[in-house]
Design a protein around this motif. Structure first.
Motif, PDB file in Angstrom:
ATOM      1  N   PHE A 182       0.840  -1.201   0.000  1.00  0.00           N
ATOM      2  CA  PHE A 182       0.000   0.000   0.000  1.00  0.00           C
ATOM      3  C   PHE A 182       0.875   1.252   0.000  1.00  0.00           C
ATOM      4  O   PHE A 182       0.628   2.193  -0.758  1.00  0.00           O
ATOM      5  N   LEU A 183       1.906   1.260   0.843  1.00  0.00           N
ATOM      6  CA  LEU A 183       2.812   2.409   0.883  1.00  0.00           C
ATOM      7  C   LEU A 183       3.572   2.557  -0.429  1.00  0.00           C
ATOM      8  O   LEU A 183       3.843   3.676  -0.878  1.00  0.00           O
ATOM      9  N   THR A 184       3.902   1.425  -1.053  1.00  0.00           N
ATOM     10  CA  THR A 184       4.560   1.469  -2.365  1.00  0.00           C
ATOM     11  C   THR A 184       3.658   2.135  -3.397  1.00  0.00           C
ATOM     12  O   THR A 184       4.114   2.958  -4.204  1.00  0.00           O
ATOM     13  N   ALA A 185       2.376   1.782  -3.379  1.00  0.00           N
ATOM     14  CA  ALA A 185       1.406   2.382  -4.307  1.00  0.00           C
ATOM     15  C   ALA A 185       1.310   3.892  -4.092  1.00  0.00           C
ATOM     16  O   ALA A 185       1.284   4.668  -5.057  1.00  0.00           O
ATOM     17  N   ILE A 186       1.282   4.315  -2.840  1.00  0.00           N
ATOM     18  CA  ILE A 186       1.236   5.743  -2.523  1.00  0.00           C
ATOM     19  C   ILE A 186       2.496   6.441  -3.037  1.00  0.00           C
ATOM     20  O   ILE A 186       2.445   7.556  -3.583  1.00  0.00           O
ATOM     21  N   PHE A 187       3.650   5.778  -2.894  1.00  0.00           N
ATOM     22  CA  PHE A 187       4.917   6.342  -3.369  1.00  0.00           C
ATOM     23  C   PHE A 187       4.907   6.494  -4.892  1.00  0.00           C
ATOM     24  O   PHE A 187       5.376   7.509  -5.426  1.00  0.00           O
ATOM     25  N   VAL A 188       4.372   5.497  -5.610  1.00  0.00           N
ATOM     26  CA  VAL A 188       4.306   5.571  -7.078  1.00  0.00           C
ATOM     27  C   VAL A 188       3.414   6.737  -7.501  1.00  0.00           C
ATOM     28  O   VAL A 188       3.764   7.517  -8.398  1.00  0.00           O
ATOM     29  N   GLN A 189       2.261   6.864  -6.861  1.00  0.00           N
ATOM     30  CA  GLN A 189       1.383   7.997  -7.162  1.00  0.00           C
ATOM     31  C   GLN A 189       2.096   9.323  -6.902  1.00  0.00           C
ATOM     32  O   GLN A 189       2.017  10.250  -7.710  1.00  0.00           O
ATOM     33  N   ALA A 190       2.780   9.400  -5.771  1.00  0.00           N
ATOM     34  CA  ALA A 190       3.478  10.637  -5.415  1.00  0.00           C
ATOM     35  C   ALA A 190       4.609  10.940  -6.393  1.00  0.00           C
ATOM     36  O   ALA A 190       4.922  12.108  -6.638  1.00  0.00           O
ATOM     37  N   SER A 191       5.222   9.897  -6.970  1.00  0.00           N
ATOM     38  CA  SER A 191       6.266  10.113  -7.971  1.00  0.00           C
ATOM     39  C   SER A 191       5.685  10.829  -9.191  1.00  0.00           C
ATOM     40  O   SER A 191       6.292  11.748  -9.748  1.00  0.00           O
ATOM     41  N   GLY A 192       4.493  10.403  -9.600  1.00  0.00           N
ATOM     42  CA  GLY A 192       3.808  11.089 -10.689  1.00  0.00           C
ATOM     43  C   GLY A 192       3.474  12.523 -10.335  1.00  0.00           C
ATOM     44  O   GLY A 192       3.622  13.437 -11.157  1.00  0.00           O
ATOM     45  N   MET A 193       3.066  12.741  -9.091  1.00  0.00           N
ATOM     46  CA  MET A 193       2.736  14.099  -8.663  1.00  0.00           C
ATOM     47  C   MET A 193       3.983  14.981  -8.583  1.00  0.00           C
ATOM     48  O   MET A 193       3.903  16.183  -8.833  1.00  0.00           O
ATOM     49  N   ALA A 194       5.123  14.385  -8.234  1.00  0.00           N
ATOM     50  CA  ALA A 194       6.375  15.151  -8.203  1.00  0.00           C
ATOM     51  C   ALA A 194       6.726  15.658  -9.595  1.00  0.00           C
ATOM     52  O   ALA A 194       7.115  16.819  -9.772  1.00  0.00           O
ATOM     53  N   LEU A 195       6.596  14.790 -10.592  1.00  0.00           N
ATOM     54  CA  LEU A 195       6.840  15.204 -11.975  1.00  0.00           C
ATOM     55  C   LEU A 195       5.853  16.289 -12.396  1.00  0.00           C
ATOM     56  O   LEU A 195       6.224  17.282 -13.032  1.00  0.00           O
ATOM     57  N   LEU A 196       4.606  16.118 -12.002  1.00  0.00           N
ATOM     58  CA  LEU A 196       3.567  17.095 -12.359  1.00  0.00           C
ATOM     59  C   LEU A 196       3.828  18.441 -11.701  1.00  0.00           C
ATOM     60  O   LEU A 196       3.739  19.496 -12.343  1.00  0.00           O
ATOM     61  N   GLN A 197       4.162  18.424 -10.416  1.00  0.00           N
ATOM     62  CA  GLN A 197       4.448  19.676  -9.704  1.00  0.00           C
ATOM     63  C   GLN A 197       5.669  20.387 -10.298  1.00  0.00           C
ATOM     64  O   GLN A 197       5.683  21.611 -10.434  1.00  0.00           O
ATOM     65  N   THR A 198       6.699  19.622 -10.647  1.00  0.00           N
ATOM     66  CA  THR A 198       7.915  20.219 -11.194  1.00  0.00           C
ATOM     67  C   THR A 198       7.641  20.904 -12.527  1.00  0.00           C
ATOM     68  O   THR A 198       8.287  21.898 -12.872  1.00  0.00           O
ATOM     69  N   ALA A 199       6.674  20.389 -13.261  1.00  0.00           N
ATOM     70  CA  ALA A 199       6.318  20.988 -14.548  1.00  0.00           C
ATOM     71  C   ALA A 199       5.439  22.222 -14.382  1.00  0.00           C
ATOM     72  O   ALA A 199       5.679  23.273 -14.988  1.00  0.00           O
ATOM     73  N   ILE A 200       4.430  22.117 -13.545  1.00  0.00           N
ATOM     74  CA  ILE A 200       3.386  23.148 -13.519  1.00  0.00           C
ATOM     75  C   ILE A 200       3.824  24.433 -12.835  1.00  0.00           C
ATOM     76  O   ILE A 200       3.527  25.528 -13.295  1.00  0.00           O
TER      77      ILE A 200
END
Length: 431
Positions: free
Chosen positions: A108-126
């Protein structure tokens, strides 16, 4: 004759898409508030500190992925980077399903980390995109506008997830405690954990649709390299290394503490209400109260920055208000204490919009890398709840005093950055 409408459409379209993306970011980020009591019950965790690892997995990804994200953006561009980030978010949402069914907290924590990795890329772009598409002096206003969508999602998600995941929370919690470990006990935990399937399947579908829209729609790329030319024209000495911008690193640390106090007020409030022995309603929907106050703060920012108050002055005011509200909360009790934690949302609202443009100001061709360094500061949301949990659960500090010890140092650093830190290393500018 068609030139003007085209330009207007081009200016409006990126803003609309950014608002939609910030809604997604807000929904996923602030789902943590509902997930904390849910995972403690569903995964049969012993302490709040263990449950707070949801926040750790969610926010620590920004520390590890922010700089790689800036490199990815340099290679593939803003638009493709967004599509990749949304795909990662979908993958993370899908991993949550077997994690819940198997009662695997690690997965479950791994899944949260994967989602957050996508959000990190998104935040860095926006964030740099929003800062650069208009005057840097009004960047806080644009970030406040998309922040409204971010926090609106955060207000909605506790009601959506709370009504699904935390339905009959007290009854089920009592029943699980009364049951002996065995088949019936495990079956009840599985039944509870599988409540997460429908909201996360819906999330995966919604994000996938948005990824297709972003892929299909034309969006202008912003060339941050041209900012270097602007610097030379106004008399700023050309710099050859990102390490020649100390205000950037001080800004990243400011983001660290900014997110730390945001998460403490927004995600910990449910636990705080529970420790105050408040009714379940306040435990379930505490995040919504905090984010409603943040939403009000964003409207204040849109109306006042930079027309009546500068970004720096707004940040100073917010930190002082945050210190005052924290002290009132700690030295009061019951609903008064609870609501002053929620009121911290108003104090925290304008911090990110003010800090981010101050941190990347004048970086020119280093803007993408600088944005990644700023985004690394989001790790504050991973570390600070664990500090609070350690003080409370391991050292035995009273939960209100532990809150005070966690919050005040963070606000004091933010006050330093607002007053002096954002100016460090920028003295070479011509007047």
């Amino acid at each position: 004759m068609n030139a003007t409408p085209t330009q207007q459409k081009t200016a409006l379209l990126p803003m609309i898409i950014c608002c939609a993306l910030f809604f997604i970011l807000g929904y996923i980020t602030w789902a943590n508030g509902a997930l904390i009591p849910f995972v403690r019950l569903a995964f049969n965790l012993g302490t709040d500190l263990q449950a707070f690892f949801i926040l750790f997995a969610s926010y620590i990804a920004y520390f590890f992925l922010a700089l790689p994200s800036s490199w990815i953006l340099a290679k593939v561009g803003f638009k493709t980077g967004i599509v990749l980030s949304l795909v990662l978010i979908v993958v993370g949402a899908l991993i949550i399903l077997p994690a819940a069914s198997q009662l695997s907290y690690g997965l479950f924590l791994t899944a949260i980390f994967v989602q957050a990795s996508g959000m990190a890329l998104l935040q860095t772009a926006i964030n740099p995109y929003l800062s650069i598409i208009g005057p840097i002096e009004s960047a806080a206003q644009r970030i406040s506008i998309v922040g409204i969508f971010n926090k609106t999602a955060g207000i909605i998600v506790p009601f959506v997830l709370g009504s699904i995941l935390l339905k009959d929370y007290d009854r089920i919690s009592t029943k699980i405690k009364d049951l002996q470990t065995g088949a019936e006990h495990d079956a009840l935990l599985v039944e509870l954990s599988e409540r997460i399937h429908s909201p996360y399947i819906g999330m995966a579908i919604g994000v996938a649709i948005l990824a297709v829209i972003v892929y299909v729609v034309k969006m202008p790329e912003v060339d941050v390299n041209k900012e270097e030319v602007v610097e030379e024209q106004v008399g700023v000495k050309k710099k050859s290394s990102i390490f020649q911008y100390p205000h950037l690193f001080l800004g990243s640390l400011a983001i660290f503490f900014c997110v730390a106090v945001e998460v403490m007020a927004g995600d910990i409030i449910g636990t705080y209400g529970q420790l105050l022995s408040l009714p379940p309603f306040f435990v379930k929907y505490g995040t919504a109260f905090t984010l409603s106050c943040m939403l009000l703060g964003y409207f204040i920012g849109i109306a006042t920055i930079p027309r009546f108050i500068s970004q720096q002055a707004a940040l100073r005011v917010c930190t002082l208000v945050g210190i005052a509200f924290t002290c009132i909360s700690v030295f009061s009790s019951g609903l008064t204490s609870y609501f002053f934690v929620a009121f911290l949302g108003m104090a925290n609202a304008l911090m990110w919009p003010a800090i981010f443009p101050l941190g990347i100001k004048g970086l020119g061709r280093f803007t993408k890398v600088g944005s990644g360094i700023m985004i690394m500061g989001i790790a504050g949301g991973a570390i600070w709840p664990l500090v609070y949990g350690y003080l409370k659960d391991t050292l035995g500090v009273d939960f209100q005093h532990a809150f005070l010890y966690a919050m005040i140092p963070a606000y004091l650093y933010l006050l330093y950055f607002a007053s002096y830190g954002h100016k460090v290393g920028q003295e070479q500018k011509a007047n």
